[in-house]
Design an enzyme around this catalytic site. Structure first.
Site, PDB file in Angstrom:
ATOM      1  N   LYS A   1      -3.306  -1.689  -3.719  1.00 22.32           N
ATOM      2  CA  LYS A   1      -2.997  -0.386  -4.301  1.00 22.32           C
ATOM      3  C   LYS A   1      -4.155   0.158  -5.125  1.00 22.32           C
ATOM      4  CE  LYS A   1       2.021  -0.681  -4.166  1.00 22.32           C
ATOM      5  NZ  LYS A   1       3.296  -0.659  -4.896  1.00 22.32           N
TER       6      LYS A   1
ATOM      7  N   LYS B   1       2.959  -3.544   6.696  1.00 19.01           N
ATOM      8  CA  LYS B   1       4.391  -3.428   6.413  1.00 19.01           C
ATOM      9  C   LYS B   1       4.767  -1.960   6.258  1.00 19.01           C
ATOM     10  CE  LYS B   1       4.852  -3.169   1.473  1.00 19.01           C
ATOM     11  NZ  LYS B   1       5.993  -2.868   0.641  1.00 19.01           N
TER      12      LYS B   1
ATOM     13  N   LYS C   1       6.353   3.241   1.747  1.00 19.15           N
ATOM     14  CA  LYS C   1       6.352   4.651   1.387  1.00 19.15           C
ATOM     15  C   LYS C   1       4.965   5.112   0.989  1.00 19.15           C
ATOM     16  CE  LYS C   1       8.247   3.398  -3.104  1.00 19.15           C
ATOM     17  NZ  LYS C   1       7.182   2.530  -3.560  1.00 19.15           N
TER      18      LYS C   1
HETATM   19  P1  ATP Z   1       5.193   0.297  -2.101  1.00 12.96           P
HETATM   20  O1  ATP Z   1       4.645   0.100  -0.730  1.00 12.96           O
HETATM   21  O2  ATP Z   1       4.703   1.515  -2.802  1.00 12.96           O
HETATM   22  O3  ATP Z   1       5.145  -0.939  -2.948  1.00 12.96           O
HETATM   23  P2  ATP Z   1       7.760  -0.226  -1.119  1.00 12.96           P
HETATM   24  O4  ATP Z   1       8.041   0.605   0.068  1.00 12.96           O
HETATM   25  O5  ATP Z   1       7.279  -1.624  -0.974  1.00 12.96           O
HETATM   26  O6  ATP Z   1       6.716   0.597  -1.922  1.00 12.96           O
HETATM   27  P3  ATP Z   1       9.329  -1.123  -3.338  1.00 12.96           P
HETATM   28  O7  ATP Z   1      10.170  -0.342  -4.274  1.00 12.96           O
HETATM   29  O8  ATP Z   1       8.038  -1.687  -3.832  1.00 12.96           O
HETATM   30  O9  ATP Z   1       9.040  -0.213  -2.074  1.00 12.96           O
HETATM   31  O10 ATP Z   1      10.186  -2.310  -2.713  1.00 12.96           O
HETATM   32  C1  ATP Z   1      11.579  -2.428  -2.837  1.00 12.96           C
HETATM   33  C2  ATP Z   1      12.073  -3.622  -2.066  1.00 12.96           C
HETATM   34  O11 ATP Z   1      11.917  -3.401  -0.673  1.00 12.96           O
HETATM   35  C3  ATP Z   1      11.342  -4.926  -2.369  1.00 12.96           C
HETATM   36  O12 ATP Z   1      12.283  -5.966  -2.463  1.00 12.96           O
HETATM   37  C4  ATP Z   1      10.468  -5.145  -1.178  1.00 12.96           C
HETATM   38  O13 ATP Z   1      10.270  -6.518  -0.912  1.00 12.96           O
HETATM   39  C5  ATP Z   1      11.278  -4.514  -0.067  1.00 12.96           C
HETATM   40  N1  ATP Z   1      10.417  -4.023   0.993  1.00 12.96           N
HETATM   41  C6  ATP Z   1       9.515  -3.023   0.879  1.00 12.96           C
HETATM   42  N2  ATP Z   1       8.901  -2.802   2.060  1.00 12.96           N
HETATM   43  C7  ATP Z   1       9.446  -3.672   2.938  1.00 12.96           C
HETATM   44  C8  ATP Z   1       9.236  -3.921   4.343  1.00 12.96           C
HETATM   45  N3  ATP Z   1       8.363  -3.222   5.050  1.00 12.96           N
HETATM   46  N4  ATP Z   1       9.971  -4.895   4.937  1.00 12.96           N
HETATM   47  C9  ATP Z   1      10.870  -5.601   4.230  1.00 12.96           C
HETATM   48  N5  ATP Z   1      11.116  -5.411   2.909  1.00 12.96           N
HETATM   49  C10 ATP Z   1      10.422  -4.462   2.267  1.00 12.96           C
HETATM   50 MG    MG Z   2       6.437  -2.578  -2.883  1.00 12.03          MG
END
Ligand code: ATP
Ligand code: MG
Length: 331
Positions: free
Chosen positions: A112, A195, A198
């Site tokens: 990040k 992965k 967002k």
């Molecule tokens: P960022 O990429 O900005 O960190 P994010 O999409 O990962 O955002 P978070 O709020 O950080 O969102 O994550 C919330 C939950 O969703 C966490 O438990 C994380 O492990 C899970 N998670 C996020 N992305 C994935 C993914 N691609 N596959 C499975 N679990 C995910």
């Molecule tokens: Mg995350």
């Protein structure tokens, strides 16, 4: 009952399929067998650039979505992180136990911080995993339902708990990660080597609150692989494998069963059917989220009562921890 804590950022407003299949689905399931604390982590949402009005709105939308997905405020404490100041109070102590070197090794920070512009990344982005440790330890959580990408942060949390306990006496439960099998890591539809997130361009990320036409288009445009057979092969066919994993997680049919189902058919058929499966899941969630948002006063009341319950537990932990490290108790 084991105690469970998990949090999710309100940054995008809508959650995505990775969030749901990696984490939120477990949140809902665990309510039957655990004492659950679930929070919208708005303080984590200001570690990178943000807009105050949007943050406020997205916090409400996130809470409404959690309820729409099945978080039950009768059984679980659902609250907003900034309503429970004990997280930050504990975080300071943990920051003073964490080492600069170990925080520097966090791969999410490395990823990040690289995306930040000329101004560089905030100190908050660097210390974020320590606040996350406080989020968890302040509830004495036994388990933390998260996706695969959180494994390293959970390891840091465990290290900090163990370090504190070793130096000041047994104070914190050392929590375990609860990472689902199969859907632990949903991949981006456009860049299936990353992965779903967002923070990547939205074309590869299926948001639960997307317009149905947008959802269908994102799935139709998903990057697939060379060849034409619909079979799972994480190395040779990451794109197709990801689509099968999403289908399987939502439809409840095994990947093997789906491979048979699609035998002799092409990627187009897989995408068409997957779009149907996804829309069938998200359509009622979207409608329910909107209903909940229409009664903002009731939503805020639910969050206030969740925060009150959370503070009872968190306050006790902070009092104990502050006393153990040598802070003079206020009279
Ligand atoms: P960022 O990429 O900005 O960190 P994010 O999409 O990962 O955002 P978070 O709020 O950080 O969102 O994550 C919330 C939950 O969703 C966490 O438990 C994380 O492990 C899970 N998670 C996020 N992305 C994935 C993914 N691609 N596959 C499975 N679990 C995910
Ligand atoms: Mg995350």
């Amino acid at each position: 009952l084991p105690r469970v804590l998990s949090g999710i950022q309100p940054t995008a407003g809508s959650f995505h399929l990775g969030n749901y299949l990696g984490a939120l689905r477990q949140w809902v399931a665990l309510q039957d067998t655990a004492e659950a604390f679930y929070c919208v982590v708005d303080q984590h949402a200001i570690t990178m650039d943000w807009d105050p009005e949007e943050l406020r709105r997205n916090t409400l939308v996130s809470a409404a979505q959690l309820l729409a997905l099945g978080v039950d405020p009768q059984r679980s404490s659902l609250f907003v992180q900034s309503h429970v100041p004990e997280h930050v109070q504990l975080s300071w102590v943990l920051e003073c136990l964490a080492r600069f070197g170990e925080a520097s090794r966090m791969t999410q920070f490395k990823d990040k911080s690289q995306r930040e512009g000329a101004g560089g990344s905030s100190v908050g982005l660097f210390t974020y995993p320590v606040l996350q440790a406080a989020d968890i330890l302040v509830y004495q959580a036994d388990e933390v339902p998260v996706g695969e990408d959180q494994r390293q942060h959970l390891e840091l949390t465990r290290d900090l708990a163990t370090r504190f306990n070793g130096r000041f006496g047994d104070t914190f439960t050392v929590p375990a990660a609860r990472i689902p099998q199969g859907a632990a890591k949903i991949l981006d539809l456009q860049s299936p080597e990353k992965k779903m997130s967002k923070s990547l361009p939205p074309a590869g990320c299926v948001f639960l609150l997307d317009d149905p036409r947008v959802t269908a288009k994102k799935i139709r445009s998903a990057v697939t692989d060379t060849g034409r057979e619909v079979v799972a092969d994480p190395v040779g066919k990451p794109g197709v494998t990801n689509l099968l994993a999403i289908h399987s997680a939502l439809s409840g049919r095994s990947v093997t069963e789906l491979e048979e189902h699609f035998a002799g058919r092409g990627y187009g058929d897989l995408k068409k059917e997957l779009a149907e499966v996804v829309l069938e899941f998200v359509t009622p969630v979207r409608a329910r989220t909107q209903e909940l948002l229409d009664d903002r006063a009731e939503l805020e009341r639910l969050l206030a009562s969740g925060a009150a319950r959370a503070r009872e537990v968190a306050g006790q932990t902070v009092r104990t921890a502050y006393e153990r490290v040598g802070f003079l108790p206020p009279v």
